[in-house]
Structure formats: structure tokens, C-alpha cells
Write a protein that holds these residues in place. Sequence first.
Motif, PDB file in Angstrom:
ATOM      1  N   ALA A 186       0.383 -13.023  18.300  1.00 39.93           N
ATOM      2  CA  ALA A 186       2.036 -13.317  18.297  1.00 39.93           C
ATOM      3  C   ALA A 186       2.785 -12.460  17.713  1.00 39.93           C
ATOM      4  CB  ALA A 186       1.998 -14.742  17.966  1.00 39.93           C
ATOM      5  N   TYR A 187       3.289 -11.296  18.230  1.00 48.18           N
ATOM      6  CA  TYR A 187       3.673 -10.456  17.443  1.00 48.18           C
ATOM      7  C   TYR A 187       5.324 -10.809  16.727  1.00 48.18           C
ATOM      8  CZ  TYR A 187       1.428  -7.076  20.274  1.00 48.18           C
ATOM      9  OH  TYR A 187       0.383  -6.205  21.079  1.00 48.18           O
ATOM     10  N   GLY A 188       5.334 -10.455  15.486  1.00 54.28           N
ATOM     11  CA  GLY A 188       6.430 -11.100  14.529  1.00 54.28           C
ATOM     12  C   GLY A 188       6.149 -12.439  13.881  1.00 54.28           C
ATOM     13  N   MET A 189       5.202 -13.077  14.352  1.00 50.29           N
ATOM     14  CA  MET A 189       4.955 -14.422  13.778  1.00 50.29           C
ATOM     15  C   MET A 189       3.336 -14.436  13.946  1.00 50.29           C
ATOM     16  SD  MET A 189       6.439 -16.436  12.226  1.00 50.29           S
ATOM     17  CE  MET A 189       6.340 -18.167  11.453  1.00 50.29           C
TER      18      MET A 189
ATOM     19  N   GLY B 140      -9.135  -5.399   6.744  1.00 47.39           N
ATOM     20  CA  GLY B 140     -10.056  -6.210   7.646  1.00 47.39           C
ATOM     21  C   GLY B 140      -9.001  -7.256   8.131  1.00 47.39           C
ATOM     22  N   PHE B 141      -7.827  -7.111   8.323  1.00 46.85           N
ATOM     23  CA  PHE B 141      -7.063  -8.442   8.773  1.00 46.85           C
ATOM     24  C   PHE B 141      -6.998  -8.252  10.122  1.00 46.85           C
ATOM     25  CE2 PHE B 141      -5.430  -8.775   4.582  1.00 46.85           C
ATOM     26  CZ  PHE B 141      -5.070 -10.090   4.389  1.00 46.85           C
ATOM     27  N   ASN B 142      -7.622  -9.412  10.966  1.00 46.42           N
ATOM     28  CA  ASN B 142      -7.568  -9.583  12.331  1.00 46.42           C
ATOM     29  C   ASN B 142      -6.629 -10.569  12.520  1.00 46.42           C
ATOM     30  OD1 ASN B 142      -9.301  -8.586  14.675  1.00 46.42           O
ATOM     31  ND2 ASN B 142     -10.714  -8.602  12.740  1.00 46.42           N
TER      32      ASN B 142
ATOM     33  N   ARG C 135       6.655  -6.427  19.837  1.00 46.52           N
ATOM     34  CA  ARG C 135       5.627  -5.196  19.414  1.00 46.52           C
ATOM     35  C   ARG C 135       6.108  -4.183  18.729  1.00 46.52           C
ATOM     36  NH1 ARG C 135       3.442  -0.546  20.476  1.00 46.52           N
ATOM     37  NH2 ARG C 135       1.096  -0.109  20.277  1.00 46.52           N
ATOM     38  N   GLU C 136       7.416  -3.475  19.461  1.00 44.91           N
ATOM     39  CA  GLU C 136       7.743  -2.269  18.436  1.00 44.91           C
ATOM     40  C   GLU C 136       8.460  -2.707  17.241  1.00 44.91           C
ATOM     41  OE1 GLU C 136       6.996   0.514  19.522  1.00 44.91           O
ATOM     42  OE2 GLU C 136       6.108  -0.086  21.292  1.00 44.91           O
ATOM     43  N   MET C 137       9.100  -3.904  17.108  1.00 32.29           N
ATOM     44  CA  MET C 137       9.547  -4.185  15.882  1.00 32.29           C
ATOM     45  C   MET C 137       8.329  -4.220  14.995  1.00 32.29           C
ATOM     46  SD  MET C 137      12.836  -4.680  16.097  1.00 32.29           S
ATOM     47  CE  MET C 137      13.025  -5.331  14.192  1.00 32.29           C
ATOM     48  N   ASP C 138       7.245  -4.843  15.291  1.00 33.05           N
ATOM     49  CA  ASP C 138       5.997  -5.230  14.249  1.00 33.05           C
ATOM     50  C   ASP C 138       5.613  -3.509  13.958  1.00 33.05           C
ATOM     51  OD1 ASP C 138       6.148  -7.607  14.265  1.00 33.05           O
ATOM     52  OD2 ASP C 138       4.398  -7.862  15.117  1.00 33.05           O
ATOM     53  N   MET C 139       5.720  -2.773  14.839  1.00 35.27           N
ATOM     54  CA  MET C 139       5.272  -1.330  14.374  1.00 35.27           C
ATOM     55  C   MET C 139       6.288  -0.592  13.544  1.00 35.27           C
ATOM     56  SD  MET C 139       3.214   0.903  15.280  1.00 35.27           S
ATOM     57  CE  MET C 139       2.477   1.423  16.913  1.00 35.27           C
ATOM     58  N   LEU C 140       7.353  -0.969  13.576  1.00 33.22           N
ATOM     59  CA  LEU C 140       8.651  -0.700  12.608  1.00 33.22           C
ATOM     60  C   LEU C 140       8.213  -1.273  11.328  1.00 33.22           C
ATOM     61  CD1 LEU C 140      11.257   1.117  12.351  1.00 33.22           C
ATOM     62  CD2 LEU C 140      12.396  -0.839  12.920  1.00 33.22           C
ATOM     63  N   LEU C 141       8.188  -2.512  11.335  1.00 35.66           N
ATOM     64  CA  LEU C 141       8.382  -3.146  10.119  1.00 35.66           C
ATOM     65  C   LEU C 141       6.934  -3.041   9.193  1.00 35.66           C
ATOM     66  CD1 LEU C 141       9.920  -6.653  10.920  1.00 35.66           C
ATOM     67  CD2 LEU C 141      10.850  -4.631  10.382  1.00 35.66           C
TER      68      LEU C 141
ATOM     69  N   PHE D 162       1.685  -8.847   4.822  1.00 36.37           N
ATOM     70  CA  PHE D 162       2.420  -9.019   5.918  1.00 36.37           C
ATOM     71  C   PHE D 162       1.979  -8.562   7.410  1.00 36.37           C
ATOM     72  CE2 PHE D 162       6.773  -7.376   7.638  1.00 36.37           C
ATOM     73  CZ  PHE D 162       7.023  -8.758   8.106  1.00 36.37           C
ATOM     74  N   GLN D 163       0.783  -7.985   7.430  1.00 33.47           N
ATOM     75  CA  GLN D 163       0.349  -7.226   8.651  1.00 33.47           C
ATOM     76  C   GLN D 163      -1.084  -7.287   8.995  1.00 33.47           C
ATOM     77  OE1 GLN D 163      -0.426  -2.829   7.488  1.00 33.47           O
ATOM     78  NE2 GLN D 163       1.689  -3.225   6.878  1.00 33.47           N
ATOM     79  N   GLY D 164      -1.304  -7.198   9.930  1.00 36.55           N
ATOM     80  CA  GLY D 164      -2.591  -7.050  10.525  1.00 36.55           C
ATOM     81  C   GLY D 164      -3.026  -6.223  11.754  1.00 36.55           C
ATOM     82  N   LEU D 165      -3.940  -6.563  12.638  1.00 37.57           N
ATOM     83  CA  LEU D 165      -4.189  -5.913  13.932  1.00 37.57           C
ATOM     84  C   LEU D 165      -4.705  -7.051  14.741  1.00 37.57           C
ATOM     85  CD1 LEU D 165      -4.461  -2.655  14.225  1.00 37.57           C
ATOM     86  CD2 LEU D 165      -6.875  -2.917  14.295  1.00 37.57           C
ATOM     87  N   ASN D 166      -4.186  -6.714  16.069  1.00 33.39           N
ATOM     88  CA  ASN D 166      -4.765  -7.648  17.077  1.00 33.39           C
ATOM     89  C   ASN D 166      -5.836  -7.171  17.988  1.00 33.39           C
ATOM     90  OD1 ASN D 166      -3.668  -6.122  19.133  1.00 33.39           O
ATOM     91  ND2 ASN D 166      -1.708  -7.465  19.401  1.00 33.39           N
ATOM     92  N   LYS D 167      -6.336  -7.932  18.660  1.00 33.48           N
ATOM     93  CA  LYS D 167      -7.806  -7.540  19.794  1.00 33.48           C
ATOM     94  C   LYS D 167      -7.130  -6.446  20.624  1.00 33.48           C
ATOM     95  CE  LYS D 167      -6.678 -10.728  23.503  1.00 33.48           C
ATOM     96  NZ  LYS D 167      -7.101 -11.916  23.997  1.00 33.48           N
ATOM     97  N   TYR D 168      -5.983  -5.907  20.646  1.00 38.52           N
ATOM     98  CA  TYR D 168      -5.660  -4.711  21.496  1.00 38.52           C
ATOM     99  C   TYR D 168      -5.413  -3.362  20.530  1.00 38.52           C
ATOM    100  CZ  TYR D 168      -4.159  -8.401  24.686  1.00 38.52           C
ATOM    101  OH  TYR D 168      -4.273  -9.558  25.451  1.00 38.52           O
ATOM    102  N   ASP D 169      -5.744  -3.763  19.380  1.00 38.18           N
ATOM    103  CA  ASP D 169      -5.714  -2.678  18.163  1.00 38.18           C
ATOM    104  C   ASP D 169      -4.227  -2.388  17.961  1.00 38.18           C
ATOM    105  OD1 ASP D 169      -8.176  -2.541  17.585  1.00 38.18           O
ATOM    106  OD2 ASP D 169      -8.527  -0.586  18.750  1.00 38.18           O
ATOM    107  N   ASP D 170      -3.241  -3.458  18.297  1.00 37.58           N
ATOM    108  CA  ASP D 170      -1.827  -3.178  17.909  1.00 37.58           C
ATOM    109  C   ASP D 170      -1.647  -3.771  16.597  1.00 37.58           C
ATOM    110  OD1 ASP D 170      -1.228  -1.609  20.164  1.00 37.58           O
ATOM    111  OD2 ASP D 170      -0.540  -3.708  21.215  1.00 37.58           O
TER     112      ASP D 170
END
Length: 402
Positions: free
Chosen positions: A107-110, A101-103, A64-70, A136-144
Motif C-alpha cells: 500500500a504505497y503511501g500508507m 529489514g523492514f518488510n 509508487r513514484e511518490m514513495d521513491m521520492l519521499l 517512515f520507509q520499507g520494502l515490499n515484495k516487489y523490492d519497491d
Amino acid sequence: MGLIVQKFGGSSVANAERVMNVARIVTETYHSGNDVVVVVSAQGDTTDDLIAKAAEINPKASKREMDMLLTAGEQMSISLLAMAIESLGYPVISLLGWQAGFNTNSAYGMARIKSIKTDRLRAELDKRNIVVVAGFQGLNKYDDLTTLGRGGSDTSAVAIASALHADRCQIFTDVEGVYTADPRKVPGARKLKEITYDEMLELATLGAQVLNNRSVEMAKKYNVEIEVLSSLKRVPGTIVKEVANVEKMLVRGVTKDTDVARISVVGVPDVPGIAFKLFAKLAAKGVNVDIILQSVGRDGTKDITFTVSEGNGPLAVELVKEVVDLPDEKIVCDTQVAKISVVGAGMETHPGTASKMFEALYEINVNIQMIATSEIKISVLIDEKDADRAVTAVHNKFLPEE
Ligand code: ADP
Ligand code: ASP
Ligand code: MG
């Protein structure tokens, strides 16, 4: 006239000059009367640099933190490109993945894209804005924040093209299109005018990084035609589509994949159920196994060898140890290996392809460790140090310079 999605990879936006070059391509497309959505990757080696920065602090950082960074890499490039487009006097807005609008799943990182809510994209296009979206990015159901896996901006572009029913999806990169082998490594590699989704999917999966394999999978599913072309040289590229008007070639391409680890398990009991227990264990932990080789049993034992991605090597060894009771030296993980593959739909009906590939390797004295075949590909595992000359030799065997 229409809606065009244009994606630019990291090397195409690597520095200020390249960003201005992209701004010119985009604004010319817009100027000719098209709506334009631009997808960009992080500049140059930014993503690798961010990964290295994280490793300095915590090599086992959570995904999760890696995705926040990348995701920060693409945030930089969209804003810089938008500024470049502003400077040319065109209306533009940059959007992060979630704003576009990317949902995705979690699966963080993939992560996989679940849906794209296109309201914002459409509203901005209606205002006649050029829309620059972070790939390369989106948001999941937890708003992460999530990322789609390395090379995932290609998938972002295809997904937008499909969601908006774009008229064209162009993937701009640092080579002129899809070649019969990596043009940076194999001097005789030829640019293909067209290629089918199926062949491109094999090439991408087996190591031709010019397109991310998930992007090809998605293009095939939603029938999005892709054009791969250079951002630096304005010449026609390669079209990827369902039925390609292809030259009659036995082999469409040769690839190298060095992200491979070979696990050898020596001396397991030659009794029923071992392979099942071993591979069920790996599957349960999400470890994808590629080539598998089992020796003939002798004196009550046999050897099982298989390959996984390099990152999964240590985990695979741990899991094997949980299943078989063997001393450490009997379970070996070798990452100094590479998989070389030939791909081509023509192989299905053409005997002798495998032997021709083996001959090419024999001629340069390269030893084959493992072999795997399917209808449209043949892969061999060899020592990584031999990989580049092996690709060239195999390529020259099937596709000699004209
Ligand atoms: P981008 O930053 O534009 O996403 P990538 O580095 O991901 O670019 O992909 C482009 C690179 O893919 C090229 O520079 C080339 O070296 C490599 N490549 C590997 N195999 C092939 C192939 N068969 N055809 C074209 N390029 C290939
Ligand atoms: N910046 C990401 C990566 O380097 C995504 C991409 O380039 O497509 O993998
Ligand atoms: Mg790429």
C-alpha cells in the motif's frame, strides 16, 4: 545498561546545529554502556517540500513514484546524523529501511509493516556500532520502496523496539511530552506524566500529532512502553503504557483535526436502502467515513451528511453521484471544517460531559454542525476558522489553569 531505541522527529534534526545536538544525546546514551538504535525522520519540512516539488511536475503522480521520492528525505538525515556521530569519535552506521529489514505490504503511501528481519541490525549492534535507521520507509515484495504514511517514523521506532525487545523506546520531539492540548496553541495546556495506550490512541487519531496513531496501536499490541520527550530540553517527558498512574481527570485532552471534509447530500429519497448503497460504495473504494448524520424524512426526502478526510472529499462526491440521482448543487463538499474532540476514560461514568463541551462553545458563540460520541470521546464539527479558539475554550472549561 541495555538496548535503547531513540527516535528524533524532523524538527529535532532540522539543521546542522540540531543534528549535532542529537548526535550528543545519542553518544551520551551509548557512552553510558547502552546499545543504541536511532530512528530519524527527514529534516524539518523536507517531506512537505518534496511533495510540493512533485506537484509542480505531476499533481497526480503515482503513489509508487511518490514513495521513491519521499524516502529520499530520510536517506539524507540518516547519513548526516551518522557523519555527526563519526565527528564525535563514535562507531556508527546508517541504514535505509530495507537494510534494517523492514518488510511492508504494497500500500504505497500508507504501507503497513509486515515483519522486520533483524539480522543486520543485530550484527551491527554486535560490532558495537550505533545504528541509525531511516524511519517512515520499507520494502515490499516487489523490492519497491514504500512509506508508512505521514508521521510514520514513530511507527518505525516502535516496530524496532518491539522486534529487538528493547529496554526503552524514546520518541524525542520539539515539545516536552504529551500535553492536555497542543502546547503551541493552547497556553494553559499541561504536560501529562503518564497516559494509557487507549487514551493516547484516541488523542493521536483525533489530531494530536505528537505521536502517530499507528505507532500507539503497535505499542499497545506488543506492549512497548513509549517515552515522549524533548530533544532540546532535558526534562522528564510523558510515559505511554497499558496501566498509567494518572491523575483523576475527567478529560485527558482536547484535540483539533482540520483534515476533514463534510459531504452533504440534500434531498435523497426517504426509502430503505439508500444509506446502505451509499456507504457500501464508499467502503468498496476504501473511503473511510467518520461522523454520519441523517435527518428525519420529510415530504418523501431526507438529507445525509458525513465526514471523510480532506483528500478523499472529491472522490466521495463522485461516488455519491454514482448512487443518487441529484443535481450537482445538492451534493456539497465543504473542507473549511474542523473536528474538535475531548478524550478521557473518565467520561464513561460521568454524565454531563457533552453538555459542558457544548456550553464552552456556546459561550464563545461557535456553532456546532455535527456531533459524535463514544465511551471515551466526544467530537463536534465546526467551522475551521473557529477551531483554535474553540480548542482553547473547551480546554479551559475542563482543565482550567491551576
Ligand atoms: P516530530 O517532528 O518530532 O515528529 P511532530 O510535529 O510530528 O514532531 O509532533 C510534535 C508536535 O505535535 C508539537 O510541536 C505540537 O505542536 C503538536 N501537538 C499537537 N497536540 C499535542 C499534544 N496534545 N501534546 C503535545 N504536542 C502536541
Ligand atoms: N518524514 C515523514 C513525514 O514528514 C515521516 C515522519 O516525520 O515521521 O511525515
Ligand atoms: Mg511526528
